[in-house]
Design an enzyme around this catalytic site. Structure first.
Site, PDB file in Angstrom:
ATOM      1  N   HIS A 124       1.129  -0.835  -0.443  1.00  0.00           N
ATOM      2  CA  HIS A 124      -0.479   0.372  -0.426  1.00  0.00           C
ATOM      3  C   HIS A 124       1.048   1.298  -0.049  1.00  0.00           C
ATOM      4  O   HIS A 124       1.759   1.269   1.222  1.00  0.00           O
ATOM      5  CB  HIS A 124      -1.041   0.112   1.426  1.00  0.00           C
ATOM      6  CG  HIS A 124      -1.665   1.403   1.272  1.00  0.00           C
ATOM      7  ND1 HIS A 124      -3.028   1.756   0.449  1.00  0.00           N
ATOM      8  CD2 HIS A 124      -1.600   2.775   2.049  1.00  0.00           C
ATOM      9  CE1 HIS A 124      -3.670   2.882   0.134  1.00  0.00           C
ATOM     10  NE2 HIS A 124      -2.835   3.025   1.667  1.00  0.00           N
ATOM     11  N   CYS A 125       0.533   1.909  -1.446  1.00  0.00           N
ATOM     12  CA  CYS A 125       1.258   3.147  -1.167  1.00  0.00           C
ATOM     13  C   CYS A 125       0.941   4.432  -0.744  1.00  0.00           C
ATOM     14  O   CYS A 125       0.083   5.446  -1.615  1.00  0.00           O
ATOM     15  CB  CYS A 125       2.235   3.179  -2.816  1.00  0.00           C
ATOM     16  SG  CYS A 125       3.303   4.739  -3.349  1.00  0.00           S
ATOM     17  N   PRO A 126       1.098   5.212   0.254  1.00  0.00           N
ATOM     18  CA  PRO A 126       0.439   6.440   0.386  1.00  0.00           C
ATOM     19  C   PRO A 126       0.629   8.088  -0.657  1.00  0.00           C
ATOM     20  O   PRO A 126      -0.132   8.783  -0.487  1.00  0.00           O
ATOM     21  CB  PRO A 126       0.801   6.770   2.067  1.00  0.00           C
ATOM     22  CG  PRO A 126       2.209   5.892   2.289  1.00  0.00           C
ATOM     23  CD  PRO A 126       2.582   5.624   0.789  1.00  0.00           C
ATOM     24  N   GLY A 129      -1.881   6.713  -2.596  1.00  0.00           N
ATOM     25  CA  GLY A 129      -3.482   6.868  -2.065  1.00  0.00           C
ATOM     26  C   GLY A 129      -3.854   5.135  -2.512  1.00  0.00           C
ATOM     27  O   GLY A 129      -5.008   5.427  -2.581  1.00  0.00           O
ATOM     28  N   ASN A 130      -3.179   4.760  -3.439  1.00  0.00           N
ATOM     29  CA  ASN A 130      -3.907   3.096  -3.434  1.00  0.00           C
ATOM     30  C   ASN A 130      -2.539   2.664  -3.167  1.00  0.00           C
ATOM     31  O   ASN A 130      -1.273   2.010  -2.208  1.00  0.00           O
ATOM     32  CB  ASN A 130      -4.176   3.271  -4.879  1.00  0.00           C
ATOM     33  CG  ASN A 130      -4.816   2.356  -5.190  1.00  0.00           C
ATOM     34  OD1 ASN A 130      -5.089   1.135  -4.907  1.00  0.00           O
ATOM     35  ND2 ASN A 130      -4.873   2.920  -7.177  1.00  0.00           N
TER      36      ASN A 130
END
EC number: 2.3.1.225
Length: 456
Positions: A124-126, A129-130
């Site tokens: 999960h990559c902040p 945002g996805n």
């Protein structure tokens, strides 16, 4: 709702950062440097820089709006054919997500932040945002590579501008100095961090792996090194070229150009050397010692074992152990096949479809030097450097020689040990003949020095 708002903040901050690096350098550094006039030299700088900025924004947008891939609604695995599912070893039931209330295909994982299962989940990559998964992994890698290209070209221009000032003794304005400092302060950290991140993800793509599967491979390697499971091969590595094609597309000339992902994310090609198509449904193998219902230890098992109740090849069983084995009735492990909680980590399939927990010790020695074991069976060759197991007799101790024997004799007199209480001579035996062993207190003491002088 709070997580979604924070996600928008991260995405908005990323867009502002990219825009500042890409456009502030052109407006406040490059354009004044060339006298605010269009020239060929100016176009040679602005065209590549804006092309890189355009590709960065394009791939970034695709990363944000493209779903990693969800499990199709109503999708159920074919349990009979085991097609399109990943089974839980031992129970032979498909992996099931209790949170999402559906079955999970191979390489699919549940994201706690997104609260859903994604196909081929990487992480999960902040910043986007996805989650990075099956359908947007290629966009994410292309985004990282274009950031590397754009920041590298940007830093080259900034360095040239500084060298121009130093070479021609041109007095820069305050705006030139401030924007040069700001561009270096923002671009250098991005270039370093994204560069290292890009190298790591390109490495994963070359091995057809993900971040989660990288952790799984490390865990499996530890289990193999400790002898808990058989040596297994990562099934999805089908060659560097094919691995990259499966992520960035079939045409190498278009690897940096956004394109749709090929496949459905429910099943994947498998390396033939790792097994057949069913191998992917048994990855990763689990630690058998942490299963809810671990397999019982057979009665004939030895305390000297080497993973999955197999023998350490460097240990030889004693004659007493061989005799005990021949006299002890063998317990067939199939008696426990009815237990539903048994979880086989690896092994060969039996005729009834279960997985055998017994294995040969050779696969466990991948990280260690291997020496051939001693001749356990007739005709087996004997080599040097064979460790042997010494099994002493309980209740015996070896008495030290030298001055300690004299001191021990003095202690015998003080304590009042009685030899007759610990030893009764046999009929016809001379009671005054020294014996190599005698009873002292609670222990049978063996004196090797006395043995040398003992005569029959």
């Amino acid at each position: 709702m709070a997580a979604r708002n924070w996600s928008r903040v991260w995405v908005g901050g990323t867009v502002i950062l990219i825009s500042f690096i890409a456009f502030s350098s052109q407006i406040f550094v490059i354009w004044p440097w060339y006298g605010r006039e269009i020239s060929l030299d100016l176009l040679m700088l602005l065209v590549p820089l804006n092309l890189a900025a355009f590709m960065i924004f394009w791939n970034y947008r695709l990363c944000v709006i493209t779903s990693p891939g969800t499990v199709p609604e109503g999708w159920r695995p074919n349990i009979g054919a085991m097609d399109g599912m990943e089974v839980k070893k031992g129970t032979h039931t498909p992996r099931y997500c209790k949170n999402c209330a559906h079955y999970k295909p191979p390489r699919a994982h549940h994201c706690r932040q997104c609260k859903t299962c994604w196909l081929k989940l990487d992480h999960h990559c902040p910043w986007i945002g996805n989650c990075v998964g099956f359908y947007n992994q290629g966009h994410f890698i292309r985004f990282l590579l274009w950031v590397d290209i754009g920041t590298t070209f940007h830093l080259i221009i900034m360095v040239r501008r500084v060298l121009y000032i130093a070479e021609y003794y041109h007095e820069p304005t305050l705006a030139d100095v401030l924007f040069l400092v700001f561009n270096f302060a923002t671009c250098v950290p991005v270039w370093l961090c994204v560069g290292m991140f890009s190298i790591y993800h390109v490495y994963l793509a070359c091995g057809n792996s993900t971040t989660i599967e990288g952790w799984e491979k490390d865990k499996v390697a530890t289990l193999i090194r400790r002898g808990k499971i058989k040596e297994v091969k990562y099934p999805y590595n089908i060659g560097i070229y094919k691995n990259i094609k499966s992520v960035l597309g079939p045409n190498p000339l278009l690897w940096l150009w956004p394109q749709k992902m090929q496949g459905d994310g429910l099943s994947f090609p498998v390396n033939p050397s790792a097994g057949d198509h069913m191998t992917q449904y048994f990855w990763p193998p689990q630690d058998p010692s942490r299963l809810p219902n671990p397999p019982p230890i057979p009665a004939h098992a030895s305390p000297f074992v080497y993973g999955n109740n197999g023998f350490n090849p460097n240990l030889r069983p004693t004659n007493s152990l061989r005799a005990r084995r021949s006299s002890t009735p063998r317990i067939d492990e199939d008696e426990y096949s009815h237990e539903q909680g048994r979880h086989y980590s690896s092994g060969d399939e039996r005729d009834n479809g279960s997985i055998s927990a017994s294995s040969s010790p050779e696969p466990y020695l991948s990280d260690y030097d291997h020496y051939d074991e001693g001749p356990m069976y007739p005709g087996e060759r004997m080599t040097t450097l064979v460790p042997r197991v010494r099994r002493g007799s309980e209740g015996w101790e070896v008495a030290p020689g030298g001055g300690w024997n004299a001191y021990a004799g003095m202690m015998d007199e003080e304590v009042g040990w009685d030899d007759e209480a610990g030893y009764d001579e046999a009929p016809g035996e001379d009671p005054y003949v020294e014996r190599p062993w005698e009873m002292r207190g609670r222990y049978n003491v063996y004196d090797p020095e006395e043995e040398s002088g003992y005569t029959h």
